[in-house]
Design a protein around this motif. Sequence first.
Motif, PDB file in Angstrom:
ATOM      1  N   PRO A   1      -2.532   2.665 -10.099  1.00  0.00           N
ATOM      2  CA  PRO A   1      -1.590   3.785 -10.264  1.00  0.00           C
ATOM      3  C   PRO A   1      -1.071   4.322  -8.937  1.00  0.00           C
ATOM      4  O   PRO A   1       0.106   4.709  -8.841  1.00  0.00           O
ATOM      5  N   LEU A   2      -1.911   4.332  -7.911  1.00  0.00           N
ATOM      6  CA  LEU A   2      -1.460   4.854  -6.621  1.00  0.00           C
ATOM      7  C   LEU A   2      -0.448   3.914  -5.970  1.00  0.00           C
ATOM      8  O   LEU A   2       0.547   4.360  -5.379  1.00  0.00           O
ATOM      9  N   ALA A   3      -0.691   2.605  -6.067  1.00  0.00           N
ATOM     10  CA  ALA A   3       0.242   1.636  -5.495  1.00  0.00           C
ATOM     11  C   ALA A   3       1.575   1.674  -6.240  1.00  0.00           C
ATOM     12  O   ALA A   3       2.647   1.593  -5.626  1.00  0.00           O
ATOM     13  N   LEU A   4       1.517   1.790  -7.560  1.00  0.00           N
ATOM     14  CA  LEU A   4       2.747   1.883  -8.349  1.00  0.00           C
ATOM     15  C   LEU A   4       3.530   3.140  -7.970  1.00  0.00           C
ATOM     16  O   LEU A   4       4.760   3.103  -7.833  1.00  0.00           O
ATOM     17  N   THR A   5       2.812   4.231  -7.773  1.00  0.00           N
ATOM     18  CA  THR A   5       3.460   5.480  -7.357  1.00  0.00           C
ATOM     19  C   THR A   5       4.108   5.327  -5.999  1.00  0.00           C
ATOM     20  O   THR A   5       5.248   5.766  -5.781  1.00  0.00           O
ATOM     21  N   SER A   6       3.391   4.693  -5.070  1.00  0.00           N
ATOM     22  CA  SER A   6       3.944   4.457  -3.732  1.00  0.00           C
ATOM     23  C   SER A   6       5.199   3.601  -3.811  1.00  0.00           C
ATOM     24  O   SER A   6       6.187   3.846  -3.098  1.00  0.00           O
ATOM     25  N   LEU A   7       5.177   2.593  -4.677  1.00  0.00           N
ATOM     26  CA  LEU A   7       6.342   1.729  -4.862  1.00  0.00           C
ATOM     27  C   LEU A   7       7.537   2.533  -5.375  1.00  0.00           C
ATOM     28  O   LEU A   7       8.655   2.411  -4.845  1.00  0.00           O
TER      29      LEU A   7
ATOM     30  N   LEU B   1       7.344  -6.707   2.820  1.00  0.00           N
ATOM     31  CA  LEU B   1       5.949  -6.645   3.248  1.00  0.00           C
ATOM     32  C   LEU B   1       5.576  -5.231   3.691  1.00  0.00           C
ATOM     33  O   LEU B   1       4.449  -4.783   3.490  1.00  0.00           O
ATOM     34  N   GLY B   2       6.542  -4.528   4.296  1.00  0.00           N
ATOM     35  CA  GLY B   2       6.296  -3.143   4.664  1.00  0.00           C
ATOM     36  C   GLY B   2       6.024  -2.277   3.450  1.00  0.00           C
ATOM     37  O   GLY B   2       5.138  -1.416   3.462  1.00  0.00           O
ATOM     38  N   LEU B   3       6.766  -2.520   2.383  1.00  0.00           N
ATOM     39  CA  LEU B   3       6.541  -1.799   1.141  1.00  0.00           C
ATOM     40  C   LEU B   3       5.181  -2.154   0.555  1.00  0.00           C
ATOM     41  O   LEU B   3       4.464  -1.293   0.026  1.00  0.00           O
ATOM     42  N   ALA B   4       4.798  -3.430   0.683  1.00  0.00           N
ATOM     43  CA  ALA B   4       3.490  -3.865   0.190  1.00  0.00           C
ATOM     44  C   ALA B   4       2.366  -3.175   0.959  1.00  0.00           C
ATOM     45  O   ALA B   4       1.343  -2.794   0.384  1.00  0.00           O
ATOM     46  N   ILE B   5       2.553  -3.002   2.282  1.00  0.00           N
ATOM     47  CA  ILE B   5       1.556  -2.311   3.090  1.00  0.00           C
ATOM     48  C   ILE B   5       1.400  -0.867   2.633  1.00  0.00           C
ATOM     49  O   ILE B   5       0.286  -0.343   2.518  1.00  0.00           O
ATOM     50  N   SER B   6       2.521  -0.215   2.341  1.00  0.00           N
ATOM     51  CA  SER B   6       2.472   1.163   1.849  1.00  0.00           C
ATOM     52  C   SER B   6       1.702   1.247   0.536  1.00  0.00           C
ATOM     53  O   SER B   6       0.943   2.200   0.307  1.00  0.00           O
ATOM     54  N   MET B   7       1.873   0.233  -0.305  1.00  0.00           N
ATOM     55  CA  MET B   7       1.167   0.223  -1.581  1.00  0.00           C
ATOM     56  C   MET B   7      -0.324   0.028  -1.377  1.00  0.00           C
ATOM     57  O   MET B   7      -1.145   0.687  -2.020  1.00  0.00           O
ATOM     58  N   VAL B   8      -0.695  -0.868  -0.453  1.00  0.00           N
ATOM     59  CA  VAL B   8      -2.111  -1.109  -0.170  1.00  0.00           C
ATOM     60  C   VAL B   8      -2.755   0.122   0.465  1.00  0.00           C
ATOM     61  O   VAL B   8      -3.909   0.456   0.196  1.00  0.00           O
ATOM     62  N   MET B   9      -1.977   0.813   1.304  1.00  0.00           N
ATOM     63  CA  MET B   9      -2.491   1.984   2.001  1.00  0.00           C
ATOM     64  C   MET B   9      -2.493   3.237   1.133  1.00  0.00           C
ATOM     65  O   MET B   9      -3.035   4.281   1.538  1.00  0.00           O
ATOM     66  N   ALA B  10      -1.897   3.171  -0.048  1.00  0.00           N
ATOM     67  CA  ALA B  10      -1.763   4.356  -0.893  1.00  0.00           C
ATOM     68  C   ALA B  10      -3.092   5.057  -1.185  1.00  0.00           C
ATOM     69  O   ALA B  10      -3.166   6.291  -1.105  1.00  0.00           O
TER      70      ALA B  10
END
Length: 254
Positions: A116-122, A74-83
């Motif tokens: 693309p930003l969320a994928l990059t964050s992932l 979920l922390g990784l998901a938050i980073s993707m949403v916040m990207a």
Amino acid sequence: MNEPRFARLQQSLQQGFTLAPKAIFQEAWQRINGAKMPMLLAAIGVTGCWLVLNQLLVSVTGDSEEVSWQFSLLGLAISMVMAPMSAALDMMGVHRAVDKPIRPNQIFDYFRFLLPLALTSLLMGIISSLFLPVGQMLGLPVALSLLPTLILSVALMFTFPLILDKGLTPIQAITTSLRLFSRQWLALLSVHLLLALLFMAAIFTLGIGLVWAVPMYITVKGILYREACGVEGSTDTKSDAAASLNSAKDHFDA
């Protein structure tokens, strides 16, 4: 990669580029005049959203060690949403570095590029997460195990702007940022060390110094991107980014 907007980037990749930390900080200090408030409001907005999402994360997962893996996911998901919001802070610095207008609600401009930003964050999160377990397996202290992750965070600093300003794909942006870092790794690490010291000094002033430290951090990153990659002159950032994303594969090969 024959378009004018790629000329500076191509030169930096092939021939390298020059950075003078003292001159960069002097320019950033001048450029934050009149821009501190929008940058501070934007940073507060991003931080507030991050805190709210993390509080929701804690309330969902609880404190049990049995759900630690859920917490990580979920922390990784938050980073993707916040990207998109994190990328917007980077772009505010880029805009300030070339005298383009900035505004606090600019942090909401790039959600159209969420995928693309969320994928990059992932991808960046996955790459960064590899070093700590490896270091622990080798019996290294935690601080030493985290050092490669900190260096990698600097090496990837150009990634989001390369996607939004140049229209690169996530893989292209990551590899290009790493290549740029390899050209001036010592200067880039030195600049970020000075920024870290600046933030430490700001904290010792009971946080008052953050009024200058936060805009300096955003602006310095923008100047670094400008010097390494160049910035397209158009003021219509959204249309520039959209056009770039649609045509990048035809003009750039990372």
